[in-house]
Design a protein around this motif. Structure first.
Motif, PDB file in Angstrom:
ATOM      1  N   ASN A   1      12.201  33.937  28.378  1.00  0.00           N
ATOM      2  CA  ASN A   1      13.212  34.749  27.695  1.00  0.00           C
ATOM      3  C   ASN A   1      14.124  35.461  28.698  1.00  0.00           C
ATOM      4  O   ASN A   1      15.333  35.580  28.481  1.00  0.00           O
ATOM      5  N   ILE A   2      13.549  35.931  29.806  1.00  0.00           N
ATOM      6  CA  ILE A   2      14.362  36.589  30.838  1.00  0.00           C
ATOM      7  C   ILE A   2      15.320  35.591  31.477  1.00  0.00           C
ATOM      8  O   ILE A   2      16.505  35.876  31.680  1.00  0.00           O
ATOM      9  N   LEU A   3      14.821  34.393  31.785  1.00  0.00           N
ATOM     10  CA  LEU A   3      15.668  33.381  32.422  1.00  0.00           C
ATOM     11  C   LEU A   3      16.805  32.933  31.514  1.00  0.00           C
ATOM     12  O   LEU A   3      17.916  32.657  31.985  1.00  0.00           O
ATOM     13  N   LYS A   4      16.543  32.857  30.237  1.00  0.00           N
ATOM     14  CA  LYS A   4      17.605  32.467  29.300  1.00  0.00           C
ATOM     15  C   LYS A   4      18.744  33.481  29.317  1.00  0.00           C
ATOM     16  O   LYS A   4      19.908  33.110  29.117  1.00  0.00           O
ATOM     17  N   MET A   5      18.412  34.735  29.556  1.00  0.00           N
ATOM     18  CA  MET A   5      19.429  35.782  29.619  1.00  0.00           C
ATOM     19  C   MET A   5      20.098  35.844  30.994  1.00  0.00           C
ATOM     20  O   MET A   5      21.310  35.996  31.110  1.00  0.00           O
ATOM     21  N   ALA A   6      19.289  35.713  32.062  1.00  0.00           N
ATOM     22  CA  ALA A   6      19.791  35.933  33.421  1.00  0.00           C
ATOM     23  C   ALA A   6      20.400  34.693  34.058  1.00  0.00           C
ATOM     24  O   ALA A   6      21.288  34.805  34.902  1.00  0.00           O
TER      25      ALA A   6
ATOM     26  N   ILE B   1      19.768  26.397  32.512  1.00  0.00           N
ATOM     27  CA  ILE B   1      18.832  26.096  31.431  1.00  0.00           C
ATOM     28  C   ILE B   1      19.519  25.371  30.280  1.00  0.00           C
ATOM     29  O   ILE B   1      20.659  25.660  29.932  1.00  0.00           O
ATOM     30  N   GLU B   2      18.805  24.429  29.697  1.00  0.00           N
ATOM     31  CA  GLU B   2      19.216  23.822  28.434  1.00  0.00           C
ATOM     32  C   GLU B   2      18.164  24.198  27.391  1.00  0.00           C
ATOM     33  O   GLU B   2      16.999  23.812  27.510  1.00  0.00           O
TER      34      GLU B   2
ATOM     35  N   ARG C   1      15.088  41.323  36.886  1.00  0.00           N
ATOM     36  CA  ARG C   1      14.777  41.253  35.448  1.00  0.00           C
ATOM     37  C   ARG C   1      16.037  41.413  34.599  1.00  0.00           C
ATOM     38  O   ARG C   1      16.119  40.891  33.484  1.00  0.00           O
ATOM     39  N   THR C   2      17.028  42.133  35.124  1.00  0.00           N
ATOM     40  CA  THR C   2      18.239  42.409  34.337  1.00  0.00           C
ATOM     41  C   THR C   2      19.526  41.927  35.011  1.00  0.00           C
ATOM     42  O   THR C   2      20.538  41.769  34.336  1.00  0.00           O
ATOM     43  N   GLU C   3      19.492  41.706  36.330  1.00  0.00           N
ATOM     44  CA  GLU C   3      20.693  41.305  37.061  1.00  0.00           C
ATOM     45  C   GLU C   3      20.956  39.812  36.868  1.00  0.00           C
ATOM     46  O   GLU C   3      20.119  38.969  37.190  1.00  0.00           O
ATOM     47  N   PRO C   4      22.125  39.433  36.312  1.00  0.00           N
ATOM     48  CA  PRO C   4      22.418  38.004  36.110  1.00  0.00           C
ATOM     49  C   PRO C   4      22.439  37.237  37.437  1.00  0.00           C
ATOM     50  O   PRO C   4      22.860  37.777  38.469  1.00  0.00           O
TER      51      PRO C   4
END
Length: 526
Positions: free
Chosen positions: A73-78, A83-84, A376-379
């Motif tokens: 979930n974190i990777l999908k945001m960051a 990611i596909e 965790r939050t930085e793109p």
């Protein structure tokens, strides 16, 4: 003897090492990352690219399942560009364990993992490649991740923040100074010289080689090496990840990646990570087992087989490698008397960021740094360095910016002369021992159906024209490049692939007098 000083030395250029370099750089910590070969040369470049929903481990390792869910979930945001979000299906066929099938949804619910029960007919409508004989199916939120883009983007961001990297630097020894690692001695393969690195803190992120690195500090770290072989199909078989609805075992997952699918995997204990390659017997076993779930896998064309080594931390008394925890291990070697030495190993591709965070937290505690983790939050920025690993990028840029003399050097993956030039320029002297290998790790070169058979010659000629290669260096690099691709190509040679292999052999053995053999396997990457 050259000597370099740094605050933190990271040994290992896989996804954990590059992620750790970014983590520390974001905290303002000076770090140097070293890699004996190239980025993702180990398990980070030899996996199936699955972004775990966690469902695969709900019965065998619930802790790892929850970690996968959270980190995905974190990777999908960051890092959405890496990611596909394909989604996934777990499907059971006649003969599969009915008690496991019946309890799967409840196990997922306990781990907080979303599932949706599918009627077998609905599952087959969603994924026509599935066997019409499936008896149960569940939808999950699996995905696929580009591991090369992920590592290169992490590295590029770390470098932009001041981190340094040295490729083709192989650690060959450590000099201990009381309760500390005083120096790490390297052999620089590019410049053929020894280099000493003095670091305030040494972090061992060498994956399958972590035990060997620890041994240089006279520390015994038992790492079990589990080889996994995978196959690459010539086309994309399914839109979603397809998993067998049973406890994890061989040949039970098909992961879409760009224009192809990756089928696997196996689990075989080996003694050395330096001698790891796919075999014909493993290829036959994988296809024979997987066809019950996806029947057309029996007749599809495969363009490559490759293998990676999972570093599993030995816990004692476990016979089946699949029963060993997929959780990671962070070891503070102060318990062995070395205050400035840490090892981070194990884990999954999906959990690399968490591994880097925990290792970074421990490193900062030892260094007296109070800056928090920001990953965790930085793109994660989308870098030019990792962008060329994206399937289909070449044709998009070529059609948008086409010039009459910009010929395609790799027709399978549509990599043009201008694309090759741009990648070489971005390497900025970091091509290491082989410019061709560096190109293949940073682009789609050699990853299409011809497996470097035609593009290898064209790109080598182009690099000679541009004076990037001189004298016999280019021919030696071409030999190494083609040999590496051949090792992955040889186990899947039948039908059309056999005809193409004979043509490729005629080109290289007949025209250039290069011997192509199956021996001398290294870790063969996708």
């Amino acid at each position: 003897m050259k000597t370099i000083k740094t605050q933190v030395l990271i040994i290992g250029g896989g996804v954990t090492g590059t992620g750790l370099a970014r983590d520390l750089a974001l905290r303002g910590v000076e770090c140097l990352l070293t890699e004996k070969s190239d980025i993702n040369a180990g398990a980070s470049g030899g996996n199936h690219g699955l972004l775990h929903s966690g469902a695969r481990y709900v019965a065998s390792d619930r802790s790892a399942a929850r970690e996968c869910l959270s980190e995905a979930n974190i990777l999908k945001m960051a890092a959405p560009h890496c990611i596909e979000e394909t989604g996934g299906i777990f499907a059971a066929v006649p003969g599969d364990d009915e008690s496991y099938i019946a309890g799967f949804a409840q196990l997922c619910e306990k781990a907080g993992i979303w599932t949706r029960r599918l009627d077998p007919k609905e599952a087959c409508e969603m994924e026509p490649a599935l066997s019409p004989d499936i008896i149960a199916a569940y939808e999950v939120r699996d995905g696929s991740v580009n591991p090369f883009m992920l590592s290169l983007d992490n590295l590029a961001h770390a470098q932009s923040l001041g981190a340094e990297v040295r490729r083709n630097w192989q650690a060959i020894g450590m000099e201990l100074d009381g309760p500390r690692v005083g120096k790490v001695r390297y052999w620089d393969h590019s410049k053929k010289r020894e280099v000493d690195v003095i670091a305030g803190l040494v972090i061992n992120a060498a994956g399958a080689w972590a035990g060997m690195v620890a041994g240089m500090a006279k520390i015994k770290l038992e790492i079990l090496l589990s080889k996994g072989t995978l196959l690459v199909t010539g086309e994309r078989i399914a839109k979603r990840v397809i998993n067998r609805l049973r406890p994890p075992t061989d040949a039970d997952i098909l992961v879409p990646g760009g224009t192809v699918s990756v089928l696997g995997t196996t689990s075989m204990r080996i003694k050395s990570p330096d001698h790891c390659g796919p075999t014909i017997a493993e290829v036959d076993q994988i296809i024979d087992d997987a066809r019950a779930m996806v029947p057309l896998l029996e007749h599809t064309r495969y363009i490559r087989a490759y293998a990676g080594v999972r570093p599993l931390v030995a816990m004692g008394g476990v016979g089946d490698d699949r029963q060993i925890s997929r959780d990671f291990s962070l070891v503070d070697h102060s318990v062995c008397g070395l205050d400035n030495f840490i090892t981070i190993t194990g884990g999954k591709l999906t959990t690399f960021r968490l591994m880097a965070e925990k290792a970074g937290d421990l490193a900062c505690k030892k260094l007296g740094v109070t800056a928090p983790c920001l990953t965790r939050t930085e793109p994660l920025p989308n870098s030019a360095l990792g962008g060329w690993t994206e399937p289909g990028l070449g044709p998009k840029k070529w059609f948008d910016q086409h010039k009459p003399d910009d010929l395609m050097l790799c027709e399978c993956e549509m990599v043009s002369k201008s694309s090759v030039d741009e990648i070489v320029n971005e390497l900025d002297g970091m091509s290491g021992r082989s410019l061709l290998k560096a190109l293949s790790l940073r682009s789609r070169v050699g990853k299409g159906p011809c497996q470097g058979g035609f593009c290898g010659l064209r790109i080598t000629a182009h690099l000679y024209d541009r004076a990037r290669l001189k004298e016999r260096a280019g021919l030696e690099q071409l030999r190494s490049f083609v040999q590496s691709r051949w090792q992955g190509y040889s186990p899947v040679q039948w039908g059309a692939a056999m005809e193409q292999a004979e043509l490729q052999e005629a080109l290289y053995c007949g025209m250039l007098d290069m011997e192509l053999s199956e021996g001398g396997h290294e870790a063969v990457q996708s």
